[in-house]
Design a protein around this motif. Structure first.
Motif, PDB file in Angstrom:
ATOM      1  N   LEU A  43      -8.162   1.314 -10.415  1.00 16.25           N
ATOM      2  CA  LEU A  43      -8.047   2.765 -10.621  1.00 16.25           C
ATOM      3  C   LEU A  43      -7.179   3.053 -11.831  1.00 16.25           C
ATOM      4  CD1 LEU A  43      -7.355   4.067  -7.001  1.00 16.25           C
ATOM      5  CD2 LEU A  43      -9.490   4.240  -8.299  1.00 16.25           C
ATOM      6  N   GLU A  44      -6.110   2.269 -11.942  1.00 17.83           N
ATOM      7  CA  GLU A  44      -5.183   2.470 -13.063  1.00 17.83           C
ATOM      8  C   GLU A  44      -4.262   1.264 -13.149  1.00 17.83           C
ATOM      9  OE1 GLU A  44      -2.060   5.279 -12.551  1.00 17.83           O
ATOM     10  OE2 GLU A  44      -1.587   4.588 -10.540  1.00 17.83           O
ATOM     11  N   PHE A  45      -3.664   1.113 -14.326  1.00 20.68           N
ATOM     12  CA  PHE A  45      -2.585   0.137 -14.484  1.00 20.68           C
ATOM     13  C   PHE A  45      -1.286   0.894 -14.674  1.00 20.68           C
ATOM     14  CE2 PHE A  45      -5.995  -2.736 -16.095  1.00 20.68           C
ATOM     15  CZ  PHE A  45      -5.773  -3.792 -15.218  1.00 20.68           C
TER      16      PHE A  45
ATOM     17  N   ALA B  75       2.866   0.087 -15.891  1.00 18.76           N
ATOM     18  CA  ALA B  75       3.613  -0.924 -16.652  1.00 18.76           C
ATOM     19  C   ALA B  75       4.992  -1.173 -16.041  1.00 18.76           C
ATOM     20  CB  ALA B  75       3.750  -0.457 -18.098  1.00 18.76           C
ATOM     21  N   ARG B  76       5.099  -1.089 -14.706  1.00 20.80           N
ATOM     22  CA  ARG B  76       6.421  -1.051 -14.062  1.00 20.80           C
ATOM     23  C   ARG B  76       6.251  -1.279 -12.569  1.00 20.80           C
ATOM     24  NH1 ARG B  76       5.155   3.309 -11.298  1.00 20.80           N
ATOM     25  NH2 ARG B  76       3.623   4.664 -12.262  1.00 20.80           N
ATOM     26  N   PHE B  77       7.351  -1.368 -11.844  1.00 22.82           N
ATOM     27  CA  PHE B  77       7.295  -1.392 -10.378  1.00 22.82           C
ATOM     28  C   PHE B  77       6.784  -0.043  -9.881  1.00 22.82           C
ATOM     29  CE2 PHE B  77      10.663  -4.580 -10.986  1.00 22.82           C
ATOM     30  CZ  PHE B  77      10.313  -5.542 -10.044  1.00 22.82           C
ATOM     31  N   GLY B  78       6.110  -0.030  -8.738  1.00 26.03           N
ATOM     32  CA  GLY B  78       5.719   1.229  -8.114  1.00 26.03           C
ATOM     33  C   GLY B  78       6.905   1.843  -7.389  1.00 26.03           C
ATOM     34  N   ASP B  79       6.822   3.141  -7.218  1.00 28.54           N
ATOM     35  CA  ASP B  79       7.815   3.858  -6.415  1.00 28.54           C
ATOM     36  C   ASP B  79       7.019   4.741  -5.452  1.00 28.54           C
ATOM     37  OD1 ASP B  79       9.825   5.361  -5.356  1.00 28.54           O
ATOM     38  OD2 ASP B  79      10.780   5.831  -7.267  1.00 28.54           O
ATOM     39  N   PRO B  80       6.973   4.448  -4.176  1.00 26.18           N
ATOM     40  CA  PRO B  80       7.918   3.675  -3.373  1.00 26.18           C
ATOM     41  C   PRO B  80       7.611   2.202  -3.131  1.00 26.18           C
ATOM     42  CG  PRO B  80       6.461   4.879  -1.914  1.00 26.18           C
ATOM     43  CD  PRO B  80       6.018   5.193  -3.318  1.00 26.18           C
ATOM     44  N   GLU B  81       6.576   1.605  -3.737  1.00 23.90           N
ATOM     45  CA  GLU B  81       6.262   0.212  -3.387  1.00 23.90           C
ATOM     46  C   GLU B  81       7.438  -0.739  -3.623  1.00 23.90           C
ATOM     47  OE1 GLU B  81       4.375   2.300  -5.091  1.00 23.90           O
ATOM     48  OE2 GLU B  81       2.258   1.769  -5.046  1.00 23.90           O
ATOM     49  N   ALA B  82       8.246  -0.476  -4.656  1.00 19.70           N
ATOM     50  CA  ALA B  82       9.359  -1.384  -4.959  1.00 19.70           C
ATOM     51  C   ALA B  82      10.308  -1.532  -3.767  1.00 19.70           C
ATOM     52  CB  ALA B  82      10.147  -0.873  -6.170  1.00 19.70           C
TER      53      ALA B  82
ATOM     54  N   GLN C 207       0.847  -1.200   0.000  1.00 17.28           N
ATOM     55  CA  GLN C 207       0.000   0.000   0.000  1.00 17.28           C
ATOM     56  C   GLN C 207       0.876   1.240   0.000  1.00 17.28           C
ATOM     57  OE1 GLN C 207      -2.514   1.135   3.469  1.00 17.28           O
ATOM     58  NE2 GLN C 207      -4.217   0.990   2.022  1.00 17.28           N
ATOM     59  N   ASP C 208       0.524   2.164  -0.881  1.00 17.77           N
ATOM     60  CA  ASP C 208       1.206   3.446  -1.021  1.00 17.77           C
ATOM     61  C   ASP C 208       0.493   4.469  -0.113  1.00 17.77           C
ATOM     62  OD1 ASP C 208       2.773   5.478  -2.061  1.00 17.77           O
ATOM     63  OD2 ASP C 208       1.780   5.534  -4.007  1.00 17.77           O
ATOM     64  N   HIS C 209       1.095   5.609   0.074  1.00 21.77           N
ATOM     65  CA  HIS C 209       0.458   6.729   0.794  1.00 21.77           C
ATOM     66  C   HIS C 209       0.606   7.935  -0.107  1.00 21.77           C
ATOM     67  CE1 HIS C 209       1.407   3.830   3.893  1.00 21.77           C
ATOM     68  NE2 HIS C 209       0.716   4.501   4.801  1.00 21.77           N
TER      69      HIS C 209
ATOM     70  N   THR D 249       0.877  13.037  -4.226  1.00 17.67           N
ATOM     71  CA  THR D 249       2.299  13.061  -4.588  1.00 17.67           C
ATOM     72  C   THR D 249       2.596  11.789  -5.365  1.00 17.67           C
ATOM     73  OG1 THR D 249       3.016  11.749  -2.700  1.00 17.67           O
ATOM     74  CG2 THR D 249       2.771  14.121  -2.331  1.00 17.67           C
ATOM     75  N   GLY D 250       3.849  11.567  -5.684  1.00 19.77           N
ATOM     76  CA  GLY D 250       4.254  10.288  -6.284  1.00 19.77           C
ATOM     77  C   GLY D 250       4.143   9.140  -5.294  1.00 19.77           C
ATOM     78  N   GLY D 251       4.037   9.452  -4.009  1.00 23.90           N
ATOM     79  CA  GLY D 251       3.965   8.423  -2.960  1.00 23.90           C
ATOM     80  C   GLY D 251       4.882   8.803  -1.815  1.00 23.90           C
TER      81      GLY D 251
ATOM     82  N   LEU E 243       3.451  -5.994 -14.046  1.00 17.58           N
ATOM     83  CA  LEU E 243       2.166  -5.320 -14.221  1.00 17.58           C
ATOM     84  C   LEU E 243       1.666  -4.896 -12.849  1.00 17.58           C
ATOM     85  CD1 LEU E 243      -0.242  -4.504 -16.051  1.00 17.58           C
ATOM     86  CD2 LEU E 243      -1.196  -6.777 -15.619  1.00 17.58           C
ATOM     87  N   TYR E 244       1.311  -3.632 -12.737  1.00 16.61           N
ATOM     88  CA  TYR E 244       0.918  -3.045 -11.449  1.00 16.61           C
ATOM     89  C   TYR E 244      -0.513  -2.544 -11.578  1.00 16.61           C
ATOM     90  CZ  TYR E 244       1.080   1.141  -8.248  1.00 16.61           C
ATOM     91  OH  TYR E 244       0.838   2.130  -7.340  1.00 16.61           O
ATOM     92  N   ALA E 245      -1.412  -3.121 -10.785  1.00 17.20           N
ATOM     93  CA  ALA E 245      -2.786  -2.622 -10.764  1.00 17.20           C
ATOM     94  C   ALA E 245      -2.968  -1.777  -9.513  1.00 17.20           C
ATOM     95  CB  ALA E 245      -3.779  -3.783 -10.766  1.00 17.20           C
TER      96      ALA E 245
END
Ligand code: AMP
Ligand code: GLY
Length: 427
Positions: A282-284, A286-293, A211-213, A225-227, A268-270
C-alpha cells in the motif's frame, strides 16, 4: 554514549525507553520529547523540524548517535546534513526517504522493479484526473503525492467521492504542495499488516510482524487516524506470506533503491494489504511505525543500540537479533474528537497505578507537564502497551492498565488485537 532521539510521539518514547536499557548509554536527550520521555531523557526545546538548531546542538554537545523518529526531518535531508558534519545518525537519507515522501515516486519504483502493488495513474492536471476517474469507475483511492500528516489518502467508494477528493487536493489545495501531483490507485481488498526491517542497504533484517488499527472506531469503522493501536505478531502474515514479502518486496526494494542511487540505511516499513495469502504494498514508510514501534520494541530482547550502529556501518549481516516469543499489544488512548478537533490540557490520572503493573508500560505521545501535573496535549495521548505469553494475555493486561487511566474526554478502541485472537498465534 550520549544519544539524541528526534521526535515527540509514542514511537519516540518507545525508542528512548529501549535505548535507556542499553549498557552502552550514559545519557539520552530528546528533541522535543514529551512528559513521559522527560522521565527517561533530557528534553530539549527544539522542534523535530528545526534541523539546523538540532545539528548545531548535537555538534556542540558531542552527541555520539542521533536517532530520527518521524518522516518529515528525513525527507528534508536531516541525515545528509548530520553526515556532512561527520555526525552519526540513524535514519534514511533524503534520496532513500523519498520512497515515503513521494507516493508517485514509490509507485513508479514498484512498477519498474515488479514489486506487487495496486494499479495506478499519476496526474498533475485536474481535468485529466477527473476524466480518468470517470472512465475507470469506483472504488478508487486518491492520494496526495507528498507528506500530509496521514490525511492525504482518501478512500473513494463512488466516482463522486473520487472527484470530490481530486477537487480537495488539486483545486482547493488542502495539502498545499503535497497535492501538486495525485496518485489514483486501485482499491485493494484484504487485511493490512505492517512489515518493518532494519537494512544497511544490503542485508534486510526483518522485525517481527505487526498490525496497526487505522480507523477511529471499533470494527474498523470511521475515518482513518495515525493508528489507534497495534500488536505483534500479526498472524495474517503466515510463513508463506512472510517468505513472499521478503523475496518479492523487501529484498527487491532495498536492491532496487541502491540501483537507483537511493541506498537505504535505516528502518524500512512496508504497509501491506494481504488477500489469499498474497501481499501487495500500500505504501512504504522510511521509519518505524507509530504505534507499531511500541509493541515491536517491547518484544525486542537484544540491545537496540548495536543494531542501530550496525545499520549505519553496513554490518547487519553479522548481527543476530533476539525477540520475545510471546505477544505484545498497544492500545492508544486519545482525546475525544480526534482525528478531528479536540481539547487539550486535561489532567491525566492513574499513571502511578499502572507503573506498578508488571508487563505493562505507558508510552506517552501527546502529553505535557503543567503545574507539576501530566496533561493531554495532542490527539493521540498515550500508548498503553503490554506483553503476554499469548495475544489474549497481552490484550487482557493492556486493557487492565487502560482502565486505570482516565481524563475528561478520554477515548480508545475496545477491540485492539481481536483480529489476532480470532486467528491464533504467529511469530
Ligand atoms: P497509506 O498512507 O498509503 O498507507 O494509506 C493509509 C491507509 O489507507 C492504509 O493503511 C489503508 O488502510 C488505506 N489504503 C491506502 N491505499 C489503499 C488501497 N490502494 N486500497 C485500499 N486501501 C488503501
Ligand atoms: N501506524 C502507521 C504509521 O506509522 O504510518
Amino acid at each position: 554514549m550520549k544519544i539524541l532521539v528526534i521526535g515527540s510521539g509514542g514511537r519516540e518514547h518507545a525508542l528512548v525507553w529501549k535505548i535507556a536499557q542499553s549498557p552502552a548509554v550514559k545519557k539520552i536527550y530528546c528533541a522535543p520529547g514529551n512528559a513521559g520521555i522527560a522521565q527517561q531523557a533530557e528534553c530539549l526545546p527544539l522542534a523535530a523540524e528545526d534541523g539546523p538548531s538540532i545539528i548545531a546542538w548535537a555538534e556542540k554537545e558531542k552527541i555520539d548517535l542521533t536517532v530520527v523518529g518521524p518522516e518529515a526531518p528525513l525527507t528534508v535531508g536531516i541525515v545528509d546534513a548530520f553526515e556532512a558534519r561527520g555526525l552519526r545518525i540513524f535514519g534514511a537519507n533524503q534520496q532513500a526517504a523519498a520512497i515515503e515522501g513521494s507516493k508517485a515516486l514509490a509507485k513508479f519504483f514498484m512498477k519498474k522493479y515488479g514489486i506487487p502493488s495496486g494499479d495506478f495513474q499519476v496526474f498533475n492536471d485536474y481535468g485529466a484526473a477527473v476524466r480518468y476517474v470517470k472512465k475507470t469507475g469506483a472504488p478508487l483511492v486518491v492520494k496526495a503525492d507528498g507528506l500530509a500528516a496521514g490525511k492525504g489518502v482518501i478512500l473513494c467508494p463512488a466516482v463522486a467521492e473520487a472527484i470530490a477528493a481530486l477537487d480537495l487536493i488539486m483545486v482547493q489545495k488542502a495539502f498545499g504542495a503535497a497535492g501538486r501531483q495525485v496518485v489514483v490507485e486501485e482499491f485493494l481488498q484484504g487485511e493490512e499488516a505492517s512489515f518493518l526491517a532494519f537494512t544497511d542497504g544490503e542485508t534486510v533484517l526483518p522485525l517481527p510482524t505487526s498490525q496497526d488499527h487505522k480507523p477511529i472506531f471499533d470494527h474498523d469503522q470511521g475515518p482513518n487516524t495515525g493508528g489507534m493501536g497495534a500488536y505483534s505478531p500479526a498472524p495474517v502474515v503466515s510463513e508463506k506470506v512472510h517468505r513472499q514479502v521478503m523475496e518479492q518486496i523487501m529484498i527487491p526494494t532495498v536492491k532496487g533503491l541502491a540501483k537507483e542511487g537511493r541506498k537505504y540505511r535505516g528502518v524500512l516499513y512496508a504497509g501491506l494489504m494481504i488477500q489469499d495469502d498474497k501481499a501487495k504494498v500500500l505504501e512504504f514508510n522510511a521509519r518505524f511505525g507509530d504505534p507499531e514501534a511500541q509493541p515491536l520494541l517491547m518484544r525486542m530482547k537484544s540491545d537496540l543500540v548495536p543494531v542501530l550502529e550496525a545499520t549505519i556501518d553496513g554490518n547487519l549481516s553479522n548481527l543476530k537479533v533476539e525477540w520475545e516469543e510471546g505477544a505484545t499489544v498497544c492500545v492508544v488512548m486519545a482525546s475525544q474528537g480526534y482525528p478531528g478537533s479536540y481539547e487539550k490540557g486535561k489532567v491525566i490520572s492513574g499513571l502511578e497505578e499502572v507503573a506498578r503493573i508488571p508487563g505493562a508500560f505507558v508510552f506517552h505521545a501527546g502529553t505535557a507537564l503543567k503545574d507539576a501535573k501530566i496533561v493531554t496535549s495532542g490527539g493521540r495521548v498515550l500508548g498503553v502497551t503490554a506483553i503476554g505469553n499469548a495475544i489474549g494475555e497481552a490484550i487482557g493486561l493492556a486493557y487492565k492498565a487502560v482502565e486505570k487511566i482516565s481524563w475528561s474526554g478520554v477515548y480508545y478502541r475496545k477491540d485492539i488485537g481481536q483480529k489476532s485472537l480470532k486467528k491464533g498465534m504467529a511469530t
